[in-house]
Design an enzyme around this catalytic site. Structure first.
Site, PDB file in Angstrom:
ATOM      1  N   GLN A   1      62.973  43.238  52.139  1.00  0.00           N
ATOM      2  CA  GLN A   1      63.523  43.117  53.486  1.00  0.00           C
ATOM      3  C   GLN A   1      64.397  44.294  53.883  1.00  0.00           C
ATOM      4  O   GLN A   1      64.483  44.635  55.061  1.00  0.00           O
ATOM      5  CB  GLN A   1      64.333  41.810  53.588  1.00  0.00           C
ATOM      6  CG  GLN A   1      64.658  41.377  55.004  1.00  0.00           C
ATOM      7  CD  GLN A   1      65.431  40.075  55.030  1.00  0.00           C
ATOM      8  OE1 GLN A   1      66.505  39.967  54.432  1.00  0.00           O
ATOM      9  NE2 GLN A   1      64.896  39.081  55.702  1.00  0.00           N
TER      10      GLN A   1
ATOM     11  N   GLN B   1      78.027  41.497  55.628  1.00  0.00           N
ATOM     12  CA  GLN B   1      77.843  40.087  55.279  1.00  0.00           C
ATOM     13  C   GLN B   1      78.536  39.751  53.960  1.00  0.00           C
ATOM     14  O   GLN B   1      79.124  38.679  53.818  1.00  0.00           O
ATOM     15  CB  GLN B   1      76.350  39.766  55.190  1.00  0.00           C
ATOM     16  CG  GLN B   1      75.632  39.822  56.533  1.00  0.00           C
ATOM     17  CD  GLN B   1      74.124  39.669  56.388  1.00  0.00           C
ATOM     18  OE1 GLN B   1      73.548  40.095  55.383  1.00  0.00           O
ATOM     19  NE2 GLN B   1      73.483  39.087  57.378  1.00  0.00           N
TER      20      GLN B   1
ATOM     21  N   ARG C   1      65.818  35.575  58.457  1.00  0.00           N
ATOM     22  CA  ARG C   1      65.111  35.101  57.275  1.00  0.00           C
ATOM     23  C   ARG C   1      64.087  34.003  57.600  1.00  0.00           C
ATOM     24  O   ARG C   1      63.117  33.840  56.881  1.00  0.00           O
ATOM     25  CB  ARG C   1      66.107  34.568  56.243  1.00  0.00           C
ATOM     26  CG  ARG C   1      66.875  35.686  55.540  1.00  0.00           C
ATOM     27  CD  ARG C   1      67.639  35.137  54.364  1.00  0.00           C
ATOM     28  NE  ARG C   1      68.194  36.208  53.557  1.00  0.00           N
ATOM     29  CZ  ARG C   1      68.732  36.028  52.354  1.00  0.00           C
ATOM     30  NH1 ARG C   1      68.767  34.830  51.828  1.00  0.00           N
ATOM     31  NH2 ARG C   1      69.220  37.039  51.674  1.00  0.00           N
TER      32      ARG C   1
ATOM     33  N   TRP D   1      67.285  37.756  46.063  1.00  0.00           N
ATOM     34  CA  TRP D   1      66.001  37.167  46.438  1.00  0.00           C
ATOM     35  C   TRP D   1      65.662  37.564  47.875  1.00  0.00           C
ATOM     36  O   TRP D   1      66.511  37.528  48.752  1.00  0.00           O
ATOM     37  CB  TRP D   1      66.075  35.645  46.305  1.00  0.00           C
ATOM     38  CG  TRP D   1      64.843  34.919  46.772  1.00  0.00           C
ATOM     39  CD1 TRP D   1      63.551  35.276  46.569  1.00  0.00           C
ATOM     40  CD2 TRP D   1      64.799  33.697  47.521  1.00  0.00           C
ATOM     41  NE1 TRP D   1      62.696  34.360  47.136  1.00  0.00           N
ATOM     42  CE2 TRP D   1      63.433  33.370  47.731  1.00  0.00           C
ATOM     43  CE3 TRP D   1      65.782  32.840  48.021  1.00  0.00           C
ATOM     44  CZ2 TRP D   1      63.033  32.236  48.428  1.00  0.00           C
ATOM     45  CZ3 TRP D   1      65.378  31.711  48.705  1.00  0.00           C
ATOM     46  CH2 TRP D   1      64.018  31.417  48.909  1.00  0.00           C
TER      47      TRP D   1
ATOM     48  N   ASN E   1      81.550  37.013  53.581  1.00  0.00           N
ATOM     49  CA  ASN E   1      81.326  35.783  52.823  1.00  0.00           C
ATOM     50  C   ASN E   1      82.217  35.653  51.595  1.00  0.00           C
ATOM     51  O   ASN E   1      82.543  34.534  51.177  1.00  0.00           O
ATOM     52  CB  ASN E   1      79.857  35.684  52.431  1.00  0.00           C
ATOM     53  CG  ASN E   1      78.958  35.451  53.634  1.00  0.00           C
ATOM     54  OD1 ASN E   1      79.423  35.100  54.711  1.00  0.00           O
ATOM     55  ND2 ASN E   1      77.661  35.660  53.458  1.00  0.00           N
TER      56      ASN E   1
ATOM     57  N   TYR F   1      60.976  38.257  41.993  1.00  0.00           N
ATOM     58  CA  TYR F   1      61.477  38.628  43.316  1.00  0.00           C
ATOM     59  C   TYR F   1      60.872  39.958  43.759  1.00  0.00           C
ATOM     60  O   TYR F   1      60.969  40.965  43.047  1.00  0.00           O
ATOM     61  CB  TYR F   1      62.996  38.732  43.339  1.00  0.00           C
ATOM     62  CG  TYR F   1      63.737  37.433  43.121  1.00  0.00           C
ATOM     63  CD1 TYR F   1      63.093  36.197  43.157  1.00  0.00           C
ATOM     64  CD2 TYR F   1      65.110  37.431  42.882  1.00  0.00           C
ATOM     65  CE1 TYR F   1      63.790  35.020  42.960  1.00  0.00           C
ATOM     66  CE2 TYR F   1      65.808  36.254  42.688  1.00  0.00           C
ATOM     67  CZ  TYR F   1      65.146  35.055  42.722  1.00  0.00           C
ATOM     68  OH  TYR F   1      65.839  33.882  42.523  1.00  0.00           O
TER      69      TYR F   1
ATOM     70  N   GLN G   1      70.638  26.373  37.556  1.00  0.00           N
ATOM     71  CA  GLN G   1      70.656  27.034  38.858  1.00  0.00           C
ATOM     72  C   GLN G   1      69.812  26.229  39.856  1.00  0.00           C
ATOM     73  O   GLN G   1      68.616  26.449  40.007  1.00  0.00           O
ATOM     74  CB  GLN G   1      70.136  28.470  38.773  1.00  0.00           C
ATOM     75  CG  GLN G   1      70.347  29.227  40.077  1.00  0.00           C
ATOM     76  CD  GLN G   1      69.996  30.700  39.993  1.00  0.00           C
ATOM     77  OE1 GLN G   1      69.197  31.192  40.763  1.00  0.00           O
ATOM     78  NE2 GLN G   1      70.603  31.412  39.055  1.00  0.00           N
TER      79      GLN G   1
END
Length: 329
Positions: A27, A293, A227, A21, A297, A54, A176
């Protein structure tokens, strides 16, 4: 990477899933997107989440291109239907016409023959549940969809949908919702309804729209390109993040950062591992604008937080946690 069963179904998903997303098709450029997907695969992530809406359908196309050389049986590919994908009167919602047409379009963009979990992205009060689930049933019978899910449905909507799904023998196995240390609205009702129905939670925004990433400092400007910046995020995203872009919240988050370091974790790792402590959670979806990232994560997989740390997190965030189930959706 650990894997968990999705609710009471036989489907195993990676407990950290990769979602695109905002990032893919908008982006970040395609090469960066491909690098992020490959970093996810290298880290053992097998579950990939997207939606037709999206980046105005571009996110599905990018993900399909990134995964086209991957053994299809080795991944779980999930997408969604509901939000507008065109200007026509039937280019939205959960009517039979839109579900069928949207599914075929998603299959083409994702370059696949089937979708592992196909989500109703929101509840559609303008269409009967019978019409919606009959369409899902036909897609399942055709082999184009293996399992069905819902996103941001209330407990009552889930209960009613599950009853119809049983009648039609539709494998409704996933919910979700948004879920994080700061946003816990599913705990009061949705989790219990889903537990009764054998539905697992695949949650989005475990970092609370980046607030729990540590990038937003108290009394400092929002970083350019982040963001939550007006130039990068969608209006919907900025609205979500904005509720926590307050000095008092960011000061509390800075205390979490110190707590994470004491435990040998980064703040994002702490936030994601906190979500995964909940036994009702099958997977937490992460996003990324760069491969590093993802690599950071995914280290939250398998981390166990002791009860003292869980209590300390609640103490630090006391007064800032949203729990109202009426805010589902």
């Amino acid at each position: 990477m650990n894997h968990r069963r999705l609710g009471a179904s036989g489907l195993a998903v990676s407990e950290i899933a990769f979602g695109n997303w905002i990032t893919h098709g908008a982006q970040v450029d395609d090469n960066t997107a491909f690098s992020c997907v490959h970093a996810a695969l290298d880290a053992g992530i097998t579950t990939f989440d997207t939606a037709d809406v999206y980046s105005e359908t571009r996110a599905e196309s990018v993900l399909g291109q990134a995964l086209k050389a991957v053994r299809r049986e080795g991944i779980e590919l999930c997408t969604k239907v509901y939000h507008p994908t065109g200007a026509g009167n039937n280019d939205k919602g959960l009517s039979r016409k839109h579900i069928m047409e949207a599914c075929h379009a998603s299959l083409n963009r994702l370059q696949t023959d089937y979708i592992d979990v196909y989500y109703a992205h929101r509840f559609d009060a303008t269409v009967s549940l019978e019409e919606t689930f009959l369409a899902f049933s036909d897609l399942v019978r055709q082999g184009k969809v293996l399992y069905v899910g819902v996103s941001e449905w209330t407990a009552d909507q889930i209960t009613n949908g599950a009853a119809l799904a049983r009648e039609l023998r539709v494998p409704l196995v996933a919910s979700q919702p948004q879920y994080s240390m700061l946003w816990r609205v599913i705990e009061a009702e949705v989790v219990h309804a889903c537990e009764r129905e054998g539905i697992g939670q695949v949650v989005w925004s475990p970092l609370a729209q980046g607030i729990l990433s540590g990038k937003y400092a108290p009394e400092k400007p929002v970083p350019s390109g982040s963001r939550a910046s007006s130039s990068a995020g969608s209006p919907f995203f900025n609205k979500l993040a904005g509720q926590w872009l307050r000095t008092e919240v960011l000061l509390a988050v800075s205390k979490l950062d110190s707590l994470a370091r004491e435990a040998g974790l980064t703040l994002p790792q702490l936030a994601i591992s906190w979500v995964l402590q909940n036994p009702h959670i099958s997977a937490a979806i992460i996003g990324a604008s760069k491969p590093e990232q993802v690599q950071e994560n995914v280290k939250a997989s398998g981390v166990r937080l002791d009860s003292e740390m869980m209590r300390e997190i609640d103490t630090i965030l006391d007064g800032f946690i949203e729990r109202d189930p009426a805010k589902t959706g």
